[in-house]
Write an enzyme that holds these catalytic residues in place. Sequence first.
Site, mmCIF file in Angstrom:
data_model
loop_
_atom_site.group_PDB
_atom_site.id
_atom_site.type_symbol
_atom_site.label_atom_id
_atom_site.label_comp_id
_atom_site.label_asym_id
_atom_site.label_seq_id
_atom_site.Cartn_x
_atom_site.Cartn_y
_atom_site.Cartn_z
ATOM 1 N N ASP A 26 -30.338 6.933 -2.964
ATOM 2 C CA ASP A 26 -31.200 7.409 -1.886
ATOM 3 C C ASP A 26 -30.704 6.802 -0.572
ATOM 4 O OD1 ASP A 26 -33.219 8.501 -0.415
ATOM 5 O OD2 ASP A 26 -34.862 7.499 -1.451
ATOM 6 N N ASP A 120 -30.136 13.804 1.185
ATOM 7 C CA ASP A 120 -30.006 12.349 1.208
ATOM 8 C C ASP A 120 -30.251 11.656 -0.124
ATOM 9 O OD1 ASP A 120 -32.684 12.953 1.172
ATOM 10 O OD2 ASP A 120 -33.252 11.590 2.784
ATOM 11 N N GLU A 121 -30.409 12.388 -1.211
ATOM 12 C CA GLU A 121 -30.590 11.710 -2.490
ATOM 13 C C GLU A 121 -30.073 12.566 -3.636
ATOM 14 O OE1 GLU A 121 -34.593 11.180 -4.036
ATOM 15 O OE2 GLU A 121 -35.367 12.555 -2.512
#
Length: 370
Positions: A26, A120-121
């Site tokens: 993350d 983003d993850e």
Amino acid sequence: MNDDRSPGPKADSSGEVTFRKIVHIDMDAFYASVEQRDDPTLRGRPVVVAWRGKRSVVCAASYEARRFGVRSAMPAVTAERLCPEAIFLPPDFTRYKAVSRAVRDIFQRHTDLVEPLSLDEAYLDVTKNKTHLPTATRVAKTIRQQIREELQLTASAGVAPNKFLAKIASDWRKPDGLFVIQPADLDTFLPPLPVGRIPGVGRVTETRLKQIGIQTVGDLHAFDLAALETRFGRYGLRLYELARGIDHNRVIPDRPTKSISAEDTFERDIPLSEMEDLIRRLAEKVWSASRKESRVARTVVLKLKTSEFNILTRSHTPIVPPLSCEELAEIALSLRERVDVGAARRFRLVGVGLSNFRDQEGSQSPLFEG
């Protein structure tokens, strides 16, 4: 019969029991961190990535802004009130996608089993990794180091025997942290956790659980399966398994997005006529999330739940997909006219969604889909 999906104990060809090795990565305050990286004058200052306006919502907040209580998805006007000194920047998803592509390239050095959740993850299955590192922890450390050195950004990582636990672990030492949950740790790690820490348990479900005395994962573990299924239907089985650290979901690369939605449950039931601002705010959230996709959603959906808990949905597929947040909001608002209810009818929930995603002509497959 052995379940090939199970990330729990399984026997290999020699009969030895093994576990899957899952890493959840993350990126820390991703959009805001990219802005601070690219503009040194922003470093150490509260940065809020959001369009300005009373109907806008926060896309991301730097950790300096979070100290004032600013959080993603909150109204931008609330963020401005909490942190008057914040620097507001409009999101630049083209730039964020380029950085995300570089992050994805780093992941691919270690495994092809990468399941993106957003820009983003992502989940990575590193049970077998390309770089032949001896442990999943070493893989996670190496990935974080490569992100730091090559992209000048930080990421937090969780390592565990399944996706559910890896997701919890990555949040444990944010920002810029690494946390490992070993199979032997489950009996001591899980029971004290607040039930709201379970991914997927939102505000409404958490309230329902607390109403029957379930405050912690340990409390949830004490309920038998039949009792949970009586109260929560099919989701009861999921809760029962998660309370025991069981998650049968595999890491699936390049899972296509089916829909994006946002909804809100009201403190008091309200009529359709009072929903305009709420629908516009939800449309802003959905539009912001949809900008992470390289594919285009063709269908707009309005969801309503009545005081009697009946769910109504209305949808519209325009000839040309909505090209702006305002268009999305106007279509969602127009769908209210197709709800055939009397003026006295009250509702407890409203939701706005986009579905029916299609590739843009000439576009590449999406980088991180959620």
